[in-house]
Each structure stands twice: as structure tokens, then as C-alpha cells.
Design an enzyme around this catalytic site. Sequence first.
Site, PDB file in Angstrom:
ATOM      1  CG  ASP A 196      22.981  32.408 -18.838  1.00 28.34           C
ATOM      2  OD1 ASP A 196      22.552  31.323 -19.252  1.00 28.34           O
ATOM      3  OD2 ASP A 196      22.617  32.934 -17.779  1.00 28.34           O
ATOM      4  CG  ASP A 247      17.814  27.344 -17.253  1.00 26.85           C
ATOM      5  OD1 ASP A 247      17.471  26.325 -16.630  1.00 26.85           O
ATOM      6  OD2 ASP A 247      17.276  28.442 -17.071  1.00 26.85           O
TER       7      ASP A 247
END
Length: 397
Positions: free
Chosen positions: A98, A162
Amino acid sequence: MSNLSSQVDNPLFNNALDYAFSTLEGNMQVLQDFPESCTGPEWTTIVKNRVPSNWVNGFWVGQLWLAYGHTNDERFADAARQWSDKLAWLKDSVGTHDLGFIFYLSHVIGARLTGDEKLYTSALQAASTLIKRYNSRGEYLQAWGTPLPTGTRKDRGRINIDIMMNLELLYWATEYSGDTRYADVANQHARTSRLTLVRADGSIAQVGDFDPDSGLFIHEETHQGFSFDGCWSRGHAWGQYGFATAYLYTGFDSFLETSRKNAQYLEKNLPADLVPFWDYDSPDIPDTYKDSSASAVYACGLLELANCESRIGNQSAAEHLQKLASTMTESLWQNYSAKDTPMPTLLKEGARSVPHNYMEQALIYGDYYFLEALTKLTRPELAMKAFPEKHLTYKTT
Ligand code: GLY
């Protein structure tokens, strides 16, 4: 941004922006830690020792930078700088995919709005750390856990949709540094995701399981969706937005086709208020939870797809997508705004993860993408500065 029409005078959007700035100002006074979700008068925050590199930490900072861009109020810029500094140590943290969400919003956007080279330098280091998660056998970036030498076999073999949203940091890094390794990894990861997670009907599996040593794909899985072969709506939104972004940087047609297919699936499956249920395959629809955050991500992703269509002269497709994104953003403000609740948030009714029992919450990423959509819809000059034309001048593979 393209030459699509701006809605600078839309009173709904201007009210939403005013509300956003006053809400952010209030939050700026009280927050001591990164906000994550909310059901009452205070944000639930990330406790650093619990998850030091939580994926949500860039969204609060991204909102502060955008608020600064809109208002020129230095208090927003000062706060954004301080919160960005708290994240800088993560640039060497190989334990999370991330870094893209975190550094693109907190550092790259901040540097674009202020010209602060220090922010770019940390973001470039984060991109160098992120590509250490690349598995060259499977041609993907690993989703969870650490890579070799410490990563478990299970962790090393999993991707999720994601990650498509983390690729923009890599494309930016190539553009900034001229080093094509970053974009090459992003391209390969996007191709692997397209081939293994995106289905013929445009729906998307959240997770893909691989043999990390041979690189062979094993099967679809999920983490936050209803079933392995279902379609979790926020993940679908990450994919639709991420493939449009990959096309804008590279011009590879397969990425454009994928984002288009995702958008077609979305249009077929959207409820009347344009805010999806948390999973398109939930057997409880319509008596189940909505996810306003998915809708906010889609609004931005559809605007990016509109930019793709506009770039290649498909003006009517571009206008259709822009209208859909705009109506979606209006619906979020009219039907999902938190303004009549005690919550210090922009939106309500996000679904962080229904299988884990986190639903009907305000979510910091829903708020961030709502503000990004409002910015792109109403302020073309600011949008050009914060999110300039995506187009790699370097040849990537
Ligand atoms: N990236 C995790 C989520 O969308 O919840």
C-alpha cells in the site's frame, strides 16, 4: 484532465466543497492519529503499534492537500506537511503493497502543489521499496506479508485487485526519474491481474492465489467479498480506476479495454441511486449494506476512463462517462452525506468489510475519493496541478 466540461457553478458541488473544508478544519484541530472509520462524533484512528503501516494513512493527508489547493489556506498545507512527515519512515518498509496509496496521496500530490522536492525524493524511495515485492516468476506484486527471505509461502503467492491502485506511484516514479523499471513492473502486474482476476463479463475477483515458486495461477479467492467467484464492489472500483490509469500512462489498449469492460459491468449492476451494494453477488440484495466508498472510487475511476475516451476522440463515450460520474457524485452528496449526523465525516454508509462485520461506517477513503471527484468535476485548473496529464514519455515494456 482532458477538455471535458467542468461544473464550476454546480451549487450542489459547491455546497459539498464548503462542507468538506469546514469538516476538515474541525478534524484538523482534534486528530492526534490517522483517522480510519467513524460511527459517532469521533473518528476511530489507527493506533501506530497495532498496524504501523496501515493502508489508509494517506487518505487524510490527501484530503488536506486538496483542501489547501482549493482554499490556499496555509493551515491546511502546514497540517498536510506535518502528517506527511509522520509517514516518511514508511518509504523503506517492504512489508506493505500500500505504499502506492500512502505515498502518492501524501507525497506526490503534496509535492505537485508546493514544489517541495523532499516529498518527491521520499516518494521515489517508496517506489523503489514497492518493487521489491515483485515476483518475477508470477509477474505480480505480492499483496500481503513480506517477500523473500521472510515471507510465508501463502503470502508470497497472493495478489489482490486493490494493488491496481498502487501502480500509479510506479508510473509516476518512471516519469519523474526516467528509470523504466518501475513502470515495467506496473505493466506486468496489471497484465497478470487482467488475465487472472478480470472475468469475461467485466466482473473482478478480489484475490488471486499463485504458486509463488513456479508462478502458476491456482484459483480466485476473496478477502472482503461474499465468495471466491463473486465480485466485491470496492475491489471492482479499484480495478476499473486502476486499469484506466494504466492506459493513460502507457497507451496499451488491453488496459483500456479492461477498464471499459469493468465500467459496462458496473452500469449493468448499479442500483437506482448509483451506490453499489457491498458485493454484487450478495444473496441478500436489496436487503443488505451499501458501500458509499465504492461509489466515490468509481466516480473518480469513471472520470479517468472519460479522459481515456476523450484522448482517442471518443467524445460521446467520454461525455456519457463524465455524466455518470457527476450524477454519482450528486447522489453521494444528496443521499449519503454525513451532514445531518453527528459524524465529522463527509459521507456515511461505507462498508469496510462485511464478512469481518465492519459496515455502516464512514470511511476515510470514501471521504478522500469524494473530495477527489468534486475536485476533478469542478476545478479543472487545480485538478491539472494535483493530477496532471498522465502520459509516459519513456518507452516501457
Ligand atoms: N484496500 C483495502 C480495501 O479496499 O478495503
